[in-house]
Design a protein around this motif. Structure first.
Motif, PDB file in Angstrom:
ATOM      1  N   SER A 111       9.012  -4.904 -23.992  1.00  0.00           N
ATOM      2  CA  SER A 111       7.859  -5.200 -24.841  1.00  0.00           C
ATOM      3  C   SER A 111       6.903  -4.029 -24.722  1.00  0.00           C
ATOM      4  N   GLU A 112       6.150  -3.781 -25.782  1.00  0.00           N
ATOM      5  CA  GLU A 112       5.155  -2.711 -25.738  1.00  0.00           C
ATOM      6  C   GLU A 112       3.857  -3.242 -26.308  1.00  0.00           C
ATOM      7  N   LEU A 113       2.768  -2.915 -25.632  1.00  0.00           N
ATOM      8  CA  LEU A 113       1.434  -3.360 -26.015  1.00  0.00           C
ATOM      9  C   LEU A 113       0.546  -2.123 -26.121  1.00  0.00           C
ATOM     10  N   ILE A 114      -0.067  -1.934 -27.281  1.00  0.00           N
ATOM     11  CA  ILE A 114      -0.918  -0.769 -27.523  1.00  0.00           C
ATOM     12  C   ILE A 114      -2.325  -1.273 -27.826  1.00  0.00           C
ATOM     13  N   PHE A 115      -3.295  -0.877 -27.012  1.00  0.00           N
ATOM     14  CA  PHE A 115      -4.688  -1.250 -27.240  1.00  0.00           C
ATOM     15  C   PHE A 115      -5.399  -0.125 -27.979  1.00  0.00           C
ATOM     16  N   PHE A 116      -6.244  -0.498 -28.941  1.00  0.00           N
ATOM     17  CA  PHE A 116      -7.064   0.459 -29.679  1.00  0.00           C
ATOM     18  C   PHE A 116      -8.486   0.357 -29.152  1.00  0.00           C
ATOM     19  N   GLU A 117      -8.975   1.444 -28.621  1.00  0.00           N
ATOM     20  CA  GLU A 117     -10.292   1.458 -27.995  1.00  0.00           C
ATOM     21  C   GLU A 117     -11.417   1.219 -28.995  1.00  0.00           C
ATOM     22  N   ASP A 118     -11.247   1.733 -30.211  1.00  0.00           N
ATOM     23  CA  ASP A 118     -12.319   1.644 -31.199  1.00  0.00           C
ATOM     24  C   ASP A 118     -11.738   1.583 -32.618  1.00  0.00           C
ATOM     25  N   TYR A 151      -7.641   5.183 -21.568  1.00  0.00           N
ATOM     26  CA  TYR A 151      -7.389   5.417 -22.985  1.00  0.00           C
ATOM     27  C   TYR A 151      -7.158   6.911 -23.182  1.00  0.00           C
ATOM     28  N   GLN A 152      -6.131   7.253 -23.954  1.00  0.00           N
ATOM     29  CA  GLN A 152      -5.862   8.637 -24.343  1.00  0.00           C
ATOM     30  C   GLN A 152      -5.854   8.681 -25.860  1.00  0.00           C
ATOM     31  N   ASP A 153      -6.694   9.491 -26.431  1.00  0.00           N
ATOM     32  CA  ASP A 153      -6.839   9.556 -27.897  1.00  0.00           C
ATOM     33  C   ASP A 153      -7.105   8.178 -28.501  1.00  0.00           C
ATOM     34  N   GLY A 154      -7.851   7.352 -27.767  1.00  0.00           N
ATOM     35  CA  GLY A 154      -8.255   6.051 -28.278  1.00  0.00           C
ATOM     36  C   GLY A 154      -7.254   4.929 -28.095  1.00  0.00           C
ATOM     37  N   VAL A 155      -6.123   5.180 -27.396  1.00  0.00           N
ATOM     38  CA  VAL A 155      -5.127   4.126 -27.180  1.00  0.00           C
ATOM     39  C   VAL A 155      -4.734   4.055 -25.710  1.00  0.00           C
ATOM     40  N   ALA A 156      -4.391   2.863 -25.279  1.00  0.00           N
ATOM     41  CA  ALA A 156      -3.824   2.623 -23.950  1.00  0.00           C
ATOM     42  C   ALA A 156      -2.520   1.864 -24.182  1.00  0.00           C
ATOM     43  N   ILE A 157      -1.442   2.312 -23.538  1.00  0.00           N
ATOM     44  CA  ILE A 157      -0.109   1.774 -23.799  1.00  0.00           C
ATOM     45  C   ILE A 157       0.454   1.135 -22.537  1.00  0.00           C
ATOM     46  N   PHE A 158       1.022  -0.057 -22.703  1.00  0.00           N
ATOM     47  CA  PHE A 158       1.664  -0.766 -21.608  1.00  0.00           C
ATOM     48  C   PHE A 158       3.057  -1.202 -22.050  1.00  0.00           C
ATOM     49  N   THR A 159       4.023  -1.134 -21.136  1.00  0.00           N
ATOM     50  CA  THR A 159       5.371  -1.625 -21.424  1.00  0.00           C
ATOM     51  C   THR A 159       5.789  -2.626 -20.359  1.00  0.00           C
ATOM     52  N   HIS A 160       6.687  -3.501 -20.752  1.00  0.00           N
ATOM     53  CA  HIS A 160       7.192  -4.518 -19.839  1.00  0.00           C
ATOM     54  C   HIS A 160       8.686  -4.680 -20.110  1.00  0.00           C
ATOM     55  N   VAL A 161       9.517  -4.295 -19.139  1.00  0.00           N
ATOM     56  CA  VAL A 161      10.967  -4.370 -19.306  1.00  0.00           C
ATOM     57  C   VAL A 161      11.401  -5.831 -19.277  1.00  0.00           C
TER      58      VAL A 161
END
Length: 181
Positions: A111-118, A151-161
């Motif tokens: 699974s992949e979860l991408i957060f948008f800071e703004d 956050y890098q370039d406004g996104v933070a990424i998380f994965t879950h195998v």
């Protein structure tokens, strides 16, 4: 006689309502199975990494891809689909495609979860031409893990195998599409 006619009108109205309802859902892209998978993936990730709750509370929006399938042998690829949210409201569906080349063998689902800071980061993603290059880094969620990512370039990424086994030392990137609801 009147009862028979009333019954026919009621049945006709019911069928017409069903047709209109299903057409409306198809037009806005409502996918109850995908929505259920997204909700379950988020619950699992929050359970494994409770600190994600802070990201959900503070982020402008997020994208969740509940099941990405990845495979490779020298050349690899991955794909999946998910939903994009602004706040807690689904705003559209997204597809993820990934290509990679290098030392790799195996397959896995994650699974992949991408957060948008703004709003700017959210708008870049929903513009439909968003990409992550090889330099993008994701934090892997493990049971009891800290799951904190800047956050890098406004996104933070998380994965879950979710399962599988993949040996990998490769270079690749992810590309996303977006279809609004």
């Amino acid at each position: 006689m009147k009862t028979s006619q009333s019954l026919k009108i009621s049945i006709f109205t019911f069928i017409l309502t069903l047709i209109i309802s299903s057409t409306t859902y198809a037009q806005v892209g409502w996918n109850p199975e995908l929505e259920k998978e997204c909700t379950e993936a988020i619950a699992e990730m929050k359970k494994e990494a409770p600190k994600l709750k802070t990201y959900f509370a503070e982020a402008y929006g997020y994208a969740i891809f509940p099941k990405i399938t990845k495979a490779g042998l020298g050349i690899g690829g991955a794909g999946g689909k998910g939903l994009v949210y602004r706040g807690n409201t689904a705003t559209g569906e997204s597809k993820l495609g990934q290509a990679s080349i290098g030392l790799q063998a195996g397959g896995q689902q994650f699974s992949e979860l991408i957060f948008f800071e703004d709003k700017a980061a959210y708008d870049r993603f929903t513009g439909g031409k968003f990409k992550f290059g090889a330099q993008a880094s994701a934090v892997a969620i493990t049971e009891g893990g800290a799951a904190v990512a800047p956050y890098q370039d406004g996104v933070a990424i998380f994965t879950h195998v979710k399962g599988g086994l993949m040996y990998e030392a490769s270079v690749g990137g992810q590309k996303f599409t977006f279809e609004p609801h």
